[in-house]
Design a protein around this motif. Structure first.
Motif, mmCIF file in Angstrom:
data_model
loop_
_atom_site.group_PDB
_atom_site.id
_atom_site.type_symbol
_atom_site.label_atom_id
_atom_site.label_comp_id
_atom_site.label_asym_id
_atom_site.label_seq_id
_atom_site.Cartn_x
_atom_site.Cartn_y
_atom_site.Cartn_z
ATOM 1 N N ASN A 3 0.716 -1.083 -0.012
ATOM 2 C CA ASN A 3 -0.086 -0.056 -0.047
ATOM 3 C C ASN A 3 0.780 1.214 0.230
ATOM 4 N N LEU A 4 1.958 1.040 0.663
ATOM 5 C CA LEU A 4 2.870 2.327 0.859
ATOM 6 C C LEU A 4 3.379 2.648 -0.667
ATOM 7 N N ILE A 5 4.249 1.668 -1.438
ATOM 8 C CA ILE A 5 4.425 1.715 -2.495
ATOM 9 C C ILE A 5 3.606 2.276 -3.540
ATOM 10 N N THR A 6 2.029 1.686 -3.460
ATOM 11 C CA THR A 6 1.089 2.145 -4.356
ATOM 12 C C THR A 6 0.753 3.676 -4.107
ATOM 13 N N ILE A 7 0.811 4.283 -2.867
ATOM 14 C CA ILE A 7 0.479 5.475 -2.695
ATOM 15 C C ILE A 7 1.416 6.418 -3.025
ATOM 16 N N ILE A 8 2.811 5.839 -2.897
ATOM 17 C CA ILE A 8 4.036 7.048 -3.267
ATOM 18 C C ILE A 8 3.904 7.048 -4.696
ATOM 19 N N SER A 9 3.653 5.719 -5.496
ATOM 20 C CA SER A 9 3.604 5.839 -6.918
ATOM 21 C C SER A 9 2.458 6.940 -7.489
ATOM 22 N N LEU A 10 1.416 6.662 -6.637
ATOM 23 C CA LEU A 10 -0.022 7.559 -7.217
ATOM 24 C C LEU A 10 0.621 9.108 -6.844
ATOM 25 N N PHE A 11 1.157 9.380 -5.803
ATOM 26 C CA PHE A 11 1.542 10.791 -5.421
ATOM 27 C C PHE A 11 2.558 11.457 -6.498
ATOM 28 N N PHE A 12 3.576 10.532 -7.030
ATOM 29 C CA PHE A 12 4.456 10.989 -8.046
ATOM 30 C C PHE A 12 3.713 11.015 -9.626
ATOM 31 N N PHE A 13 2.613 10.095 -9.766
ATOM 32 C CA PHE A 13 1.957 10.398 -11.062
ATOM 33 C C PHE A 13 1.054 11.619 -10.848
ATOM 34 N N LEU A 14 0.531 11.943 -9.856
ATOM 35 C CA LEU A 14 -0.315 13.110 -9.643
ATOM 36 C C LEU A 14 0.677 14.197 -9.626
#
Length: 158
Positions: A3-14
């Motif tokens: 979940n942490l990796i997914t959240i960080i990836s989503l943050f960088f994408f946005l």
């Protein structure tokens, strides 16, 4: 952890989406010229593959989109030179060099000379070596056409 990796990836994408990031070569550039005619010198010094790759890269500029029209005559000189050999006389390294001369005619005639050089190691498999050389020629053609288009754009601006 997932979940942490997914959240960080989503943050960088946005973050990338909202900062105005755009790839440099993502969209084709609009040009205010077109190439009316391309002629290639069919002498023995030229290379048919390189000739074909340059021609195919220039095809998209043959469409009349208004602006200045250019007539281009092209002469290609391609060489594959042995640079180094081992003790048995087998070539270890080649130098691939292409020299393309464009004679550009519009209001006035300009001559543009573009030279590309690449060093290539000899491969044991002849088929792989030919394919690698073909890939190098494609890259050379792309670079040569890019340099030509930049010069045509400069001619068009002045």
């Amino acid at each position: 952890m997932k979940n942490l990796i997914t959240i960080i990836s989503l943050f960088f994408f946005l973050l990338i989406q909202s900062c105005g990031y755009a790839p440099i070569y993502g969209k084709s550039q609009k040009v205010n010229f077109y190439i009316k005619e391309i002629n290639f010198d069919n002498s023995d010094n030229g290379d048919k593959e390189l000739n074909f790759f340059i021609r195919s890269n220039l095809n998209k500029y043959l469409i009349n989109n208004g602006g200045d029209a250019y007539k281009i005559e092209t002469s290609i000189k391609y060489e594959k030179i042995s640079l180094s050999k081992d003790s048995s006389g087998t070539t270890e390294e080649y130098q691939l060099s292409s020299e393309v001369i464009f004679k550009i005619a519009a209001n006035k005639t300009e001559i543009l000379k573009i030279k590309e050089i690449f060093k290539m190691n000899n491969l044991d498999d002849e088929f792989k070596e030919r394919e690698y050389e073909k890939t190098i020629k494609q890259n050379m053609a792309r670079t040569i056409v890019s340099k030509l288009i930049i010069q045509l754009s400069k001619f068009n601006d002045s």
